[in-house]
Design a protein around this motif. Structure first.
Motif, PDB file in Angstrom:
ATOM      1  N   PHE A 142       0.865  -1.193   0.000  1.00 51.00           N
ATOM      2  CA  PHE A 142       0.000   0.000   0.000  1.00 51.00           C
ATOM      3  C   PHE A 142       0.890   1.227   0.000  1.00 51.00           C
ATOM      4  O   PHE A 142       2.052   1.157   0.392  1.00 51.00           O
ATOM      5  CB  PHE A 142      -0.927   0.020   1.216  1.00 51.00           C
ATOM      6  N   GLN A 143       0.335   2.318  -0.459  1.00 47.32           N
ATOM      7  CA  GLN A 143       1.056   3.597  -0.380  1.00 47.32           C
ATOM      8  C   GLN A 143       0.216   4.623   0.370  1.00 47.32           C
ATOM      9  O   GLN A 143       0.470   4.892   1.527  1.00 47.32           O
ATOM     10  CB  GLN A 143       1.466   4.052  -1.788  1.00 47.32           C
ATOM     11  N   CYS A 144      -0.812   5.177  -0.289  1.00 49.87           N
ATOM     12  CA  CYS A 144      -1.616   6.174   0.437  1.00 49.87           C
ATOM     13  C   CYS A 144      -2.517   5.515   1.468  1.00 49.87           C
ATOM     14  O   CYS A 144      -2.955   6.154   2.407  1.00 49.87           O
ATOM     15  CB  CYS A 144      -2.415   7.034  -0.531  1.00 49.87           C
ATOM     16  N   GLY A 145      -2.855   4.252   1.269  1.00 47.50           N
ATOM     17  CA  GLY A 145      -3.637   3.511   2.244  1.00 47.50           C
ATOM     18  C   GLY A 145      -5.144   3.602   2.075  1.00 47.50           C
ATOM     19  O   GLY A 145      -5.889   2.969   2.821  1.00 47.50           O
ATOM     20  N   ARG A 179      -5.079 -11.590  -8.934  1.00 44.47           N
ATOM     21  CA  ARG A 179      -5.477 -10.410  -9.717  1.00 44.47           C
ATOM     22  C   ARG A 179      -6.986 -10.376  -9.925  1.00 44.47           C
ATOM     23  O   ARG A 179      -7.619  -9.323  -9.851  1.00 44.47           O
ATOM     24  CB  ARG A 179      -4.723 -10.376 -11.046  1.00 44.47           C
ATOM     25  N   GLN A 180      -7.555 -11.549 -10.198  1.00 44.01           N
ATOM     26  CA  GLN A 180      -9.012 -11.609 -10.378  1.00 44.01           C
ATOM     27  C   GLN A 180      -9.723 -11.240  -9.071  1.00 44.01           C
ATOM     28  O   GLN A 180     -10.699 -10.492  -9.078  1.00 44.01           O
ATOM     29  CB  GLN A 180      -9.405 -13.021 -10.833  1.00 44.01           C
ATOM     30  N   ALA A 181      -9.224 -11.742  -7.972  1.00 47.54           N
ATOM     31  CA  ALA A 181      -9.916 -11.540  -6.686  1.00 47.54           C
ATOM     32  C   ALA A 181      -9.930 -10.078  -6.254  1.00 47.54           C
ATOM     33  O   ALA A 181     -10.853  -9.648  -5.568  1.00 47.54           O
ATOM     34  CB  ALA A 181      -9.248 -12.388  -5.606  1.00 47.54           C
ATOM     35  N   ILE A 182      -8.926  -9.322  -6.642  1.00 49.09           N
ATOM     36  CA  ILE A 182      -8.890  -7.916  -6.221  1.00 49.09           C
ATOM     37  C   ILE A 182      -9.313  -6.982  -7.360  1.00 49.09           C
ATOM     38  O   ILE A 182      -9.157  -5.765  -7.252  1.00 49.09           O
ATOM     39  CB  ILE A 182      -7.492  -7.511  -5.693  1.00 49.09           C
ATOM     40  N   SER A 183      -9.867  -7.539  -8.418  1.00 43.47           N
ATOM     41  CA  SER A 183     -10.192  -6.693  -9.575  1.00 43.47           C
ATOM     42  C   SER A 183     -11.392  -5.788  -9.316  1.00 43.47           C
ATOM     43  O   SER A 183     -11.654  -4.878 -10.098  1.00 43.47           O
ATOM     44  CB  SER A 183     -10.436  -7.559 -10.817  1.00 43.47           C
ATOM     45  N   GLY A 184     -12.100  -6.012  -8.220  1.00 42.19           N
ATOM     46  CA  GLY A 184     -13.183  -5.105  -7.867  1.00 42.19           C
ATOM     47  C   GLY A 184     -12.724  -3.931  -7.028  1.00 42.19           C
ATOM     48  O   GLY A 184     -13.524  -3.090  -6.635  1.00 42.19           O
ATOM     49  N   ASN A 185     -11.436  -3.887  -6.747  1.00 43.00           N
ATOM     50  CA  ASN A 185     -10.882  -2.847  -5.880  1.00 43.00           C
ATOM     51  C   ASN A 185      -9.840  -2.062  -6.667  1.00 43.00           C
ATOM     52  O   ASN A 185      -8.844  -2.632  -7.109  1.00 43.00           O
ATOM     53  CB  ASN A 185     -10.225  -3.479  -4.648  1.00 43.00           C
ATOM     54  N   ILE A 186     -10.077  -0.772  -6.815  1.00 46.31           N
ATOM     55  CA  ILE A 186      -9.131   0.053  -7.579  1.00 46.31           C
ATOM     56  C   ILE A 186      -8.057   0.603  -6.651  1.00 46.31           C
ATOM     57  O   ILE A 186      -8.350   1.071  -5.550  1.00 46.31           O
ATOM     58  CB  ILE A 186      -9.857   1.233  -8.266  1.00 46.31           C
ATOM     59  N   CYS A 187      -6.823   0.516  -7.110  1.00 44.04           N
ATOM     60  CA  CYS A 187      -5.712   1.190  -6.444  1.00 44.04           C
ATOM     61  C   CYS A 187      -5.025   2.062  -7.474  1.00 44.04           C
ATOM     62  O   CYS A 187      -4.783   1.611  -8.593  1.00 44.04           O
ATOM     63  CB  CYS A 187      -4.714   0.174  -5.888  1.00 44.04           C
ATOM     64  N   ARG A 188      -4.704   3.276  -7.122  1.00 39.37           N
ATOM     65  CA  ARG A 188      -4.052   4.187  -8.066  1.00 39.37           C
ATOM     66  C   ARG A 188      -2.579   4.391  -7.744  1.00 39.37           C
ATOM     67  O   ARG A 188      -1.886   5.096  -8.469  1.00 39.37           O
ATOM     68  CB  ARG A 188      -4.777   5.536  -8.078  1.00 39.37           C
ATOM     69  N   ASN A 200       2.788  -4.808  -5.694  1.00 37.50           N
ATOM     70  CA  ASN A 200       3.086  -5.247  -4.331  1.00 37.50           C
ATOM     71  C   ASN A 200       1.842  -5.717  -3.574  1.00 37.50           C
ATOM     72  O   ASN A 200       1.968  -6.372  -2.540  1.00 37.50           O
ATOM     73  CB  ASN A 200       3.788  -4.133  -3.555  1.00 37.50           C
ATOM     74  N   ILE A 201       0.675  -5.385  -4.079  1.00 35.50           N
ATOM     75  CA  ILE A 201      -0.541  -5.958  -3.486  1.00 35.50           C
ATOM     76  C   ILE A 201      -0.601  -7.453  -3.818  1.00 35.50           C
ATOM     77  O   ILE A 201      -0.857  -8.296  -2.948  1.00 35.50           O
ATOM     78  CB  ILE A 201      -1.799  -5.223  -3.986  1.00 35.50           C
ATOM     79  N   VAL A 202      -0.331  -7.753  -5.079  1.00 35.56           N
ATOM     80  CA  VAL A 202      -0.320  -9.165  -5.490  1.00 35.56           C
ATOM     81  C   VAL A 202       0.736  -9.922  -4.685  1.00 35.56           C
ATOM     82  O   VAL A 202       0.483 -11.021  -4.181  1.00 35.56           O
ATOM     83  CB  VAL A 202      -0.072  -9.275  -7.012  1.00 35.56           C
ATOM     84  N   ARG A 203       1.910  -9.319  -4.550  1.00 37.11           N
ATOM     85  CA  ARG A 203       2.969  -9.969  -3.760  1.00 37.11           C
ATOM     86  C   ARG A 203       2.532 -10.182  -2.316  1.00 37.11           C
ATOM     87  O   ARG A 203       2.842 -11.214  -1.705  1.00 37.11           O
ATOM     88  CB  ARG A 203       4.235  -9.094  -3.755  1.00 37.11           C
TER      89      ARG A 203
END
Lengths: 164, 800
Positions: free
Chosen positions: A106-109, A135-144, A150-153
């Motif tokens: 995460f960066q801005c959180g 990637r599929q599981a978090i595809s409903g959540n946008i991160c900019r 690093n989320i996938v990691r």
């Protein structure tokens, strides 16, 4: 002179929030996310679009993750809610949260609470997910901020630590 | 004028290495992970009222009258204000960067529109009520009588003779023209063995931070004004509020709350900043306003047309370029985004050695909503354009695009290197290109491409080199290249850094704390950092242009060194030893031979307890404030007419591999590799995170992010359902490596990481998609490379 506009219909609902039974007055028109944030002051649940697109309002309701901007609070009456404030269940940080910190997930959180719920939901269903699964599981959540690298990691590391 | 400092003198600023900077996880991670971020909307003091803003539904109209009387009678409404009423309550808004400072036109902007609205979304009136729902409901009761005027939406239409004018007093729609020229490009083009003329059009898009903007003001009856703001730039925001309200700056406190992403979107200058203050004064209560996503998506950026010519020889050596750049900046506002048209031209000719060029960047106003800053800041546009030129040269000559780049890159021995508007600091450009070719397995990717094509797939491999000028310094504005930090040691030994720079999730806060910790021989955990609060932090310019470490970080290091010297004097007295050889390490101050030591905190405690009472303990000020700035800035033209407003020049190289579905037009990004050089890395992990995010933004811009308007001037993307951003399953893992050529001009050798990646990603994707489509005889000159655009190109069969 009477003001223009009448008071919105209202009611009281009962919820279990992070293990605590409570009741709260709401207006019928209120979204669950606004009740969680404004009335219950659980501000770790965020708002990014009020449209179900971005996922930063993701919480757990009755054991399922939901986008809390997409349902009326009234329809959650009697429900059991977990927000990020109750995510670790009393520990400081659980293993998924630790993995996100260790891997700089995460960066801005701002998207982070929603990502954590999506990650946990995946790992409960699939303890050894592939990169594509993650990637599929978090595809409903946008991160900019992160480009998701690093989320996938983080999710991968959490899974590995659980299975090793 | 800032004198040029030669590289050797710059190098001498760097002291012998103190040892590694402690590598830690992000500070405050424990707070963010449990939902205690403290973003703007998380703050809500008791009695907070809520504001809603009536915005123009028309792109261009005269306001004949505003009748808000019915709104004042709506449920729970506490105040209503119109533009005409606000005239006497707030002075005109200062510009973030007034174009008249650099010879452009300007306009007077009020907190609410008075006579005219000039874009859909222009604020016209505001309501405060007990709840946001009541405030929004009351907006419907405000009656505005508009006289609709002809609108101009397209930048080329806006330049045409007889076009409607956005600002009548200007006579036309040109805000400013920035020329950048050297040599004799007309002659060089005429003599060139080959010349290609073409264009590329880049769409309007923005950074879309997940947290929208918001402001919470409390103007207390005592006359003290406090504004909590989701802003990158709290101090100049305070200065502007002082100007607008005639309130002495010392009576205003601005607190920049934790930002849920910013990327330039949260530069100061927005009318909502003073508006919530005014509404708080009118109601005597705290007033909050939070941007809706629809409002947020009004903010524009990045819409350019590049019309260029490139002359080159048979060996692929570029002899001359011309580029006429038109930036559709929307309406001019006090938000400073228009100034992105400057780097859009200044960055050219990028990393390449081109002696003859003629660049003109034109900022054109239209009846779209204004621009604000967007990561990349116009440099991404220059990268897309110059990389397109190089690809066209390669295609024309049948050469490998990597080889054409290699032949034209500025060689290492040429640094520092002048162009007309930049003094390039240092670099090994060919090294970074070679490294990305190796890391990406570029030649293998070409083989795989041949195989894929034989199997009937439309595979493309794209290459890009991105030059990213950073640390911009614009004297005359509050967009400056220096900053200030304080280091303070408490009696317990706790260390606090207070700095004028802000961190937006970039990790620079952790980096600054780690730098100070290294100077004082402490762990990062022993150092806390305070930012964004104008009551406690030194005056500073916040965050933009990847400046935080090279300015606030450098200043913090200098301040820590001064504090260390005073601590050493005290420790010398306490250990009865000369202070010169003392070593700060492991939370202690050690004698040179390591035989004796005293805890860092014990030194501080003894100073506070016994200063002036013990002989030699006579320097009790364990606090220092320092300013630092990168050198390598030339504010006034030199004898050759050259100047340089950016001190550091990080760069990056990119290889992208795509498959294009020829039936659907969908582009699938298969593989991505980047090598970046931001000089010295304080925390490589955070650098990597910055690059990953920037690349994702560039990919989004290349493939689908777009803020379209219809021909009447109505914005069409108001939610993330229309404004498509990359999701995790749109992106591959990113392969990343680094190269380090330290800046000779910054204290720490850093060059800035934060924007590098946007332009390289956009350019490498454009390169890859055009490479994929080349066998079809098709090329695309319009971004984004969305399915409709790609399909249209494929179906045209190469005919425009």
């Amino acid at each position: 002179m009477d003001p223009i506009g009448s008071a919105a219909p209202a009611r009281t609902i009962a919820l279990r929030v992070n293990g605590v039974e409570l009741t709260t007055p709401i207006e019928d028109r209120e979204l669950l996310v606004d009740v969680v944030r404004k009335r219950l002051r659980q501000t770790g649940t965020h708002v990014g679009c009020y449209n179900g697109d971005c996922g930063v309002c993701t919480i757990s309701l009755n054991g399922k993750i939901i986008k809390s901007c997409l349902i009326l609070a009234a329809s959650a009456d009697g429900g059991d809610i977990t927000t990020i404030e109750g995510f670790s269940g009393g520990e400081e940080l659980d293993d998924i949260q630790q993995a996100f910190w260790d891997e700089d997930g995460f960066q801005c959180g701002f998207c982070l609470p929603g990502m954590l719920f999506a990650a946990r939901d995946l790992l409960e269903r699939n303890p050894e997910p592939s990169e594509a699964d993650i990637r599929q599981a978090i595809s409903g959540n946008i991160c900019r901020c992160t480009g998701y690298v690093n989320i996938v990691r983080s999710v991968h590391t959490a899974a590995q630590r659980r299975t090793s | 004028m800032t004198a040029m400092v030669p590289a050797s003198a710059g190098s001498s600023r760097r002291e012998p290495a103190l040892g590694a900077v402690e590598q830690t996880r992000r500070k405050h991670g424990d707070q963010l992970l449990v939902g205690r971020g403290g973003y703007l909307d998380d703050h809500e003091p008791p009695g907070t009222l809520h504001a809603a803003i009536l915005r123009s539904p028309h792109p261009h109209a005269r306001i004949r009258s505003v009748d808000a009387s019915a709104a004042r009678r709506c449920r729970s409404v506490r105040a209503v204000v119109t533009g005409a009423e606000a005239l006497s309550l707030a002075e005109p808004l200062p510009h973030f960067f007034d174009p008249s400072l650099v010879g452009g036109r300007t306009t007077t902007v009020r907190v609410l529109a008075v006579d005219k609205v000039r874009y859909v979304g222009d604020p016209v009136a505001a309501v405060v009520a007990d709840s946001l729902a009541d405030a929004e409901a009351a907006l419907d009761a405000i009656d505005v009588d508009y006289e609709i005027l002809p609108a101009v939406v397209d930048a080329e239409d806006a330049l045409a003779e007889g076009a409607p004018t956005v600002f009548d007093e200007w006579g036309d729609n040109v805000l400013i023209r920035f020329p950048f020229a050297e040599g004799d490009p007309a002659r060089a083009l005429a003599m060139a063995p080959h010349v290609i003329a073409d264009e590329i059009r880049i769409q309007r898009y923005q950074t879309a931070p997940m947290e929208p903007r918001g402001y919470l003001a409390h103007w207390e009856p005592t006359g003290k004004l406090t504004l909590y703001a989701s802003t990158q730039i709290p101090h100049p925001l305070r200065t502007n509020l002082s100007t607008i309200f005639g309130l002495s700056e010392d009576r205003i406190r601005v607190v920049a709350t934790r930002l849920g992403g910013a990327f330039g979107h949260k530069f100061n200058g927005y009318p909502e900043e003073p508006l919530v203050c005014l509404l708080s004064r009118m109601t005597g209560a705290p007033v909050k306003w939070v941007e809706t996503r629809a409002d947020s998506l009004l903010v524009g950026a990045r819409e350019y047309i590049h019309r260029f010519s490139v002359g080159f020889d048979d060996d692929g050596r570029i002899l001359a370029i011309t580029d006429r750049i038109i930036g559709n900046i929307g309406c001019l506002a006090t938000w400073g985004g228009w100034s992105m048209t400057y780097p859009a031209g200044m960055t050219l000719p990028g990393p390449y050695l081109v002696s003859d060029y003629d660049i003109e960047s034109i900022a054109v106003v239209t009846n779209k909503a204004p621009w604000n800053g967007a990561r990349g800041y116009g440099k991404e546009s220059a990268t897309v354009a110059i990389e397109r030129m190089v690809d066209l040269v390669a295609a024309e000559l049948g050469m490998d695009p990597v080889e054409v780049r290699r032949r034209n890159l500025i060689p290492p021995e040429r640094f520092p290197h002048w162009t007309v508007a930049k003094h390039l600091d240092s670099g090994d450009y060919r090294g970074a290109l070679d490294k990305v070719v190796e890391l990406a397995g570029y030649h293998r990717q070409r083989e795989l491409q041949r195989d894929a094509r034989e199997q009937g797939r439309t595979r493309g491999v794209g290459v890009a080199f991105e030059l990213t000028p950073e640390g911009g310094d614009f004297a005359g504005s509050y967009v400056r290249g220096f900053d200030t930090s304080t280091v303070r040691v408490s009696p317990s030994g706790a260390v606090t850094v207070l700095t004028g720079v802000t961190s937006l999730g970039t990790g620079s806060d952790t980096g600054i704390a780690a730098l100070v910790a290294r100077e004082l021989g402490l762990t990062v955990d022993a150092v806390s950092i305070l930012q964004g609060d104008t009551d406690s932090c030194p005056y500073g310019f916040g965050n933009f242009s990847a400046r935080s470490l090279a300015t606030g970080g450098g200043a913090a290091v200098l301040a820590a060194r001064e504090v260390r010297e005073r601590m050493a004097l005290a420790a010398g007295v306490l250990l009865d030893t000369p202070p010169e050889g003392l070593v700060f390490a492991g939370g202690h101050v050690h004698t040179a031979d390591g035989g004796r030591s005293i805890a860092f905190g014990a030194v501080a405690e003894q100073v506070y307890r016994r200063a002036y009472a013990v002989p030699g303990l006579d320097q009790p000020l364990l606090e220092a404030t320092k300013v630092d700035r990168p050198r390598n800035l030339t504010h006034q033209p030199d004898e050759h007419g050259r100047m340089s407003a950016y001190p550091t020049f990080p760069y990056s190289t990119h290889v992208a591999v795509v498959d294009v579905d020829a039936e659907t037009g969908q582009v699938r990004l298969l593989d991505y590799t980047c090598v970046e050089d931001c000089g010295v890395q304080i925390n490589p992990r955070f650098v990597a995170s910055q690059i990953y995010g920037a690349i994702a933004m560039g990919v989004g811009g290349a493939l689908f992010e777009e803020l379209p308007y219809d021909s009447a001037g109505q914005p069409l993307a108001r939610t993330f359902t229309q404004y498509l951003v990359p999701r995790a399953n749109d992106l591959p893992a990113i392969r990343l490596d680094h190269q380090c050529t330290p800046s000779p001009y910054t204290l720490l050798g850093t060059k800035g990481a934060g924007q590098s990646g946007v332009g390289g990603a956009a350019a490498s994707l454009a390169s890859a998609v055009n490479d994929a489509l080349a066998p079809l005889g098709v090329r695309i000159t319009t971004m984004p490379l969305s399915p409709p655009t790609v399909l249209r190109a494929i179906r045209s069969g190469g005919k425009p």
